[in-house]
Design a protein around this motif. Structure first.
Motif, PDB file in Angstrom:
ATOM      1  N   ALA A 139       2.914  12.953   0.812  1.00 33.44           N
ATOM      2  CA  ALA A 139       2.623  12.315  -0.467  1.00 33.44           C
ATOM      3  C   ALA A 139       1.133  12.001  -0.521  1.00 33.44           C
ATOM      4  CB  ALA A 139       3.435  11.042  -0.646  1.00 33.44           C
ATOM      5  N   ASP A 140       0.602  11.907  -1.711  1.00 35.82           N
ATOM      6  CA  ASP A 140      -0.834  11.686  -1.901  1.00 35.82           C
ATOM      7  C   ASP A 140      -1.163  10.205  -1.723  1.00 35.82           C
ATOM      8  OD1 ASP A 140      -3.463  12.086  -2.429  1.00 35.82           O
ATOM      9  OD2 ASP A 140      -3.228  12.482  -4.568  1.00 35.82           O
TER      10      ASP A 140
ATOM     11  N   ASN B 163      11.028   1.371   2.837  1.00 29.70           N
ATOM     12  CA  ASN B 163       9.864   2.241   2.743  1.00 29.70           C
ATOM     13  C   ASN B 163       8.876   2.037   3.887  1.00 29.70           C
ATOM     14  OD1 ASN B 163       7.490   3.678   1.242  1.00 29.70           O
ATOM     15  ND2 ASN B 163       6.788   1.561   1.492  1.00 29.70           N
ATOM     16  N   ALA B 164       8.763   0.830   4.411  1.00 31.21           N
ATOM     17  CA  ALA B 164       7.744   0.538   5.421  1.00 31.21           C
ATOM     18  C   ALA B 164       7.920   1.407   6.658  1.00 31.21           C
ATOM     19  CB  ALA B 164       7.807  -0.940   5.809  1.00 31.21           C
ATOM     20  N   GLY B 165       6.821   1.841   7.220  1.00 31.87           N
ATOM     21  CA  GLY B 165       6.875   2.648   8.424  1.00 31.87           C
ATOM     22  C   GLY B 165       5.491   2.850   9.007  1.00 31.87           C
ATOM     23  N   ILE B 166       5.446   3.371  10.224  1.00 30.69           N
ATOM     24  CA  ILE B 166       4.173   3.621  10.893  1.00 30.69           C
ATOM     25  C   ILE B 166       4.201   4.992  11.545  1.00 30.69           C
ATOM     26  CG2 ILE B 166       3.682   1.183  11.349  1.00 30.69           C
ATOM     27  CD1 ILE B 166       4.600   1.716  14.257  1.00 30.69           C
TER      28      ILE B 166
ATOM     29  N   LYS C  77       0.269  17.932  -2.055  1.00 35.21           N
ATOM     30  CA  LYS C  77       1.012  16.699  -1.791  1.00 35.21           C
ATOM     31  C   LYS C  77       1.718  16.262  -3.063  1.00 35.21           C
ATOM     32  CE  LYS C  77      -2.924  15.506   1.070  1.00 35.21           C
ATOM     33  NZ  LYS C  77      -4.162  14.698   1.114  1.00 35.21           N
ATOM     34  N   ILE C  78       2.874  15.646  -2.884  1.00 31.41           N
ATOM     35  CA  ILE C  78       3.596  15.136  -4.030  1.00 31.41           C
ATOM     36  C   ILE C  78       2.950  13.842  -4.509  1.00 31.41           C
ATOM     37  CG2 ILE C  78       5.263  13.868  -2.602  1.00 31.41           C
ATOM     38  CD1 ILE C  78       7.389  14.529  -4.725  1.00 31.41           C
ATOM     39  N   ALA C  79       2.858  13.666  -5.820  1.00 32.65           N
ATOM     40  CA  ALA C  79       2.316  12.431  -6.372  1.00 32.65           C
ATOM     41  C   ALA C  79       3.268  11.288  -6.069  1.00 32.65           C
ATOM     42  CB  ALA C  79       2.115  12.573  -7.878  1.00 32.65           C
ATOM     43  N   PRO C  80       2.751  10.116  -5.689  1.00 31.53           N
ATOM     44  CA  PRO C  80       3.633   8.994  -5.368  1.00 31.53           C
ATOM     45  C   PRO C  80       4.628   8.662  -6.476  1.00 31.53           C
ATOM     46  CG  PRO C  80       1.424   8.510  -4.605  1.00 31.53           C
ATOM     47  CD  PRO C  80       1.339   9.788  -5.392  1.00 31.53           C
ATOM     48  N   SER C  81       4.169   8.709  -7.730  1.00 33.50           N
ATOM     49  CA  SER C  81       5.081   8.385  -8.831  1.00 33.50           C
ATOM     50  C   SER C  81       6.196   9.409  -8.943  1.00 33.50           C
ATOM     51  CB  SER C  81       4.312   8.292 -10.148  1.00 33.50           C
ATOM     52  OG  SER C  81       3.647   9.515 -10.435  1.00 33.50           O
ATOM     53  N   ASP C  82       5.897  10.686  -8.658  1.00 34.61           N
ATOM     54  CA  ASP C  82       6.934  11.720  -8.702  1.00 34.61           C
ATOM     55  C   ASP C  82       7.950  11.513  -7.582  1.00 34.61           C
ATOM     56  OD1 ASP C  82       5.680  12.879 -10.875  1.00 34.61           O
ATOM     57  OD2 ASP C  82       4.704  14.467  -9.705  1.00 34.61           O
ATOM     58  N   LEU C  83       7.460  11.106  -6.411  1.00 34.29           N
ATOM     59  CA  LEU C  83       8.367  10.826  -5.301  1.00 34.29           C
ATOM     60  C   LEU C  83       9.292   9.668  -5.649  1.00 34.29           C
ATOM     61  CD1 LEU C  83       8.718   8.766  -2.625  1.00 34.29           C
ATOM     62  CD2 LEU C  83       9.377  11.175  -2.437  1.00 34.29           C
ATOM     63  N   ALA C  84       8.721   8.599  -6.201  1.00 39.84           N
ATOM     64  CA  ALA C  84       9.541   7.438  -6.571  1.00 39.84           C
ATOM     65  C   ALA C  84      10.573   7.810  -7.624  1.00 39.84           C
ATOM     66  CB  ALA C  84       8.649   6.309  -7.073  1.00 39.84           C
ATOM     67  N   ASP C  85      10.163   8.580  -8.622  1.00 34.04           N
ATOM     68  CA  ASP C  85      11.105   8.974  -9.667  1.00 34.04           C
ATOM     69  C   ASP C  85      12.225   9.834  -9.105  1.00 34.04           C
ATOM     70  OD1 ASP C  85      10.184   7.618 -11.926  1.00 34.04           O
ATOM     71  OD2 ASP C  85       8.702   9.159 -12.380  1.00 34.04           O
ATOM     72  N   ALA C  86      11.886  10.746  -8.191  1.00 34.87           N
ATOM     73  CA  ALA C  86      12.930  11.578  -7.580  1.00 34.87           C
ATOM     74  C   ALA C  86      13.935  10.704  -6.829  1.00 34.87           C
ATOM     75  CB  ALA C  86      12.301  12.596  -6.633  1.00 34.87           C
ATOM     76  N   ALA C  87      13.435   9.716  -6.093  1.00 36.47           N
ATOM     77  CA  ALA C  87      14.325   8.827  -5.348  1.00 36.47           C
ATOM     78  C   ALA C  87      15.176   7.975  -6.279  1.00 36.47           C
ATOM     79  CB  ALA C  87      13.501   7.933  -4.423  1.00 36.47           C
TER      80      ALA C  87
ATOM     81  N   ARG D 163       0.843  -1.196   0.000  1.00 35.46           N
ATOM     82  CA  ARG D 163       0.000   0.000   0.000  1.00 35.46           C
ATOM     83  C   ARG D 163       0.879   1.246   0.000  1.00 35.46           C
ATOM     84  NH1 ARG D 163      -0.796   2.386   5.089  1.00 35.46           N
ATOM     85  NH2 ARG D 163       0.243   1.313   6.807  1.00 35.46           N
ATOM     86  N   GLY D 164       0.239   2.407  -0.102  1.00 33.05           N
ATOM     87  CA  GLY D 164       0.940   3.679  -0.006  1.00 33.05           C
ATOM     88  C   GLY D 164       2.069   3.817  -1.008  1.00 33.05           C
ATOM     89  N   LEU D 165       3.164   4.434  -0.557  1.00 35.44           N
ATOM     90  CA  LEU D 165       4.299   4.676  -1.446  1.00 35.44           C
ATOM     91  C   LEU D 165       4.918   3.374  -1.942  1.00 35.44           C
ATOM     92  CD1 LEU D 165       6.103   7.614   0.385  1.00 35.44           C
ATOM     93  CD2 LEU D 165       4.751   7.732  -1.708  1.00 35.44           C
ATOM     94  N   GLY D 166       4.888   2.338  -1.115  1.00 31.39           N
ATOM     95  CA  GLY D 166       5.492   1.083  -1.530  1.00 31.39           C
ATOM     96  C   GLY D 166       4.835   0.490  -2.754  1.00 31.39           C
ATOM     97  N   ARG D 167       3.505   0.534  -2.785  1.00 35.44           N
ATOM     98  CA  ARG D 167       2.788  -0.041  -3.921  1.00 35.44           C
ATOM     99  C   ARG D 167       2.642   0.955  -5.064  1.00 35.44           C
ATOM    100  NH1 ARG D 167      -1.621  -0.242  -6.788  1.00 35.44           N
ATOM    101  NH2 ARG D 167      -2.533  -2.245  -7.442  1.00 35.44           N
ATOM    102  N   ALA D 168       2.031   2.108  -4.753  1.00 41.28           N
ATOM    103  CA  ALA D 168       1.669   3.058  -5.798  1.00 41.28           C
ATOM    104  C   ALA D 168       2.861   3.784  -6.386  1.00 41.28           C
ATOM    105  CB  ALA D 168       0.683   4.095  -5.238  1.00 41.28           C
ATOM    106  N   ALA D 169       3.983   3.731  -5.689  1.00 39.33           N
ATOM    107  CA  ALA D 169       5.147   4.478  -6.160  1.00 39.33           C
ATOM    108  C   ALA D 169       6.298   3.550  -6.501  1.00 39.33           C
ATOM    109  CB  ALA D 169       5.566   5.507  -5.104  1.00 39.33           C
ATOM    110  N   PHE D 170       6.971   3.051  -5.494  1.00 41.80           N
ATOM    111  CA  PHE D 170       8.246   2.379  -5.736  1.00 41.80           C
ATOM    112  C   PHE D 170       8.112   1.096  -6.536  1.00 41.80           C
ATOM    113  CE2 PHE D 170       9.570   5.096  -2.172  1.00 41.80           C
ATOM    114  CZ  PHE D 170      10.694   5.655  -2.766  1.00 41.80           C
TER     115      PHE D 170
END
Length: 243
Positions: free
Chosen positions: A176-177, A78-81, A188-198, A15-22
């Motif tokens: 992030a969104d 990426n995982a966190g709480i 909020k930054i789009a998840p895909s934009d965050l992943a691309d930046a990383a 879920r979140g950045l892990g799924r939708a982004a990275f």
């Protein structure tokens, strides 16, 4: 390193950045294999990945995941709480839980996978941190503590792993969104934009990625005295929430 043909392991990939982004962007950018990990592996629903069970707060689970992924060249921590806990009046068990996940969980992944990264040419590690590495706030001070500690940990392991040729990249962002930030009516930054930046940062050999304007603004205030920094953050947060 080149993302194309890399072998990546993503924590919190359901879920979140892990799924939708990275995980998604790694596949789209040509990674030859992506290990998608989650505490509940049945919730990982992206095609084209190799799913592994992983609870980063459980050392035995971390060790098992590392043993199952000996070909990894890129670790995405990426995982966190976030429990919404304050340090003085909040539950100390909740504070410890955040530390075990956001700091020791990431460190455990690094410790277990560092030998594989060395064998596979050095590779890279991405630690997803936050602009809250540098500031706190009521209701989020446990999270601030963990992200500040994770930033220090990232800087330390970068020095320790340099000799084996492993790049360690810290990624900071505001919001992030994703579902975690759904209640904040702010930019909020789009998840895909965050992943691309990383991932661009990894390919460029960057030790640090400030993924959005919010993280850049917060870090630029660090030279201020604490009183000035806190006042500047109060003004920035008031402007943000009023927008």
């Amino acid at each position: 390193m080149d993302i194309n043909n890399s072998v990546a392991l993503v924590t919190g990939a359901n879920r979140g950045l892990g799924r939708a982004a990275f995980t998604q962007r790694l596949l789209e950018r040509g990674a030859s294999k992506v290990y998608a990990t989650a505490r509940r592996p049945e919730t990982v629903d992206l095609p084209g990945v190799e799913v592994l069970p992983l609870d980063i707060a459980d050392p035995a689970s971390v060790r098992a995941a590392a043993e199952a992924a000996p070909d990894v060249s890129l670790l995405i921590n990426n995982a966190g709480i976030q429990t919404g806990t304050d340090l003085v009046t909040g539950s100390l068990d909740a504070v410890r839980h955040e530390l075990e996940t956001n700091v020791f969980g990431h460190l455990g992944m690094i410790r277990e996978l560092a030998p594989a990264l060395a064998r596979n040419g050095g590779g890279a590690i991405v630690n997803v941190l936050s602009a809250m590495s540098w500031f706190g706030g009521k209701g989020a001070n446990a999270y601030h503590l963990t992200k500040a500690a994770a930033w220090a940990m990232t800087n330390g392991v970068r020095l320790e792993l340099a000799e084996q040729g492993t790049l360690v990249t810290a990624v900071h962002l505001g919001l992030a969104d994703t579902d975690m930030a759904a209640g904040w009516p702010v930019a909020k930054i789009a998840p895909s934009d965050l992943a691309d930046a990383a991932l661009d940062g990894v390919e460029g050999g960057s030790a640090e990625v400030l993924a959005d304007q919010w993280s850049r603004d917060v870090k630029s205030r660090l030279p201020l005295a604490p009183e000035e920094f806190n006042a500047a953050m109060d003004r920035a947060l008031a402007t943000l929430t009023a927008a």
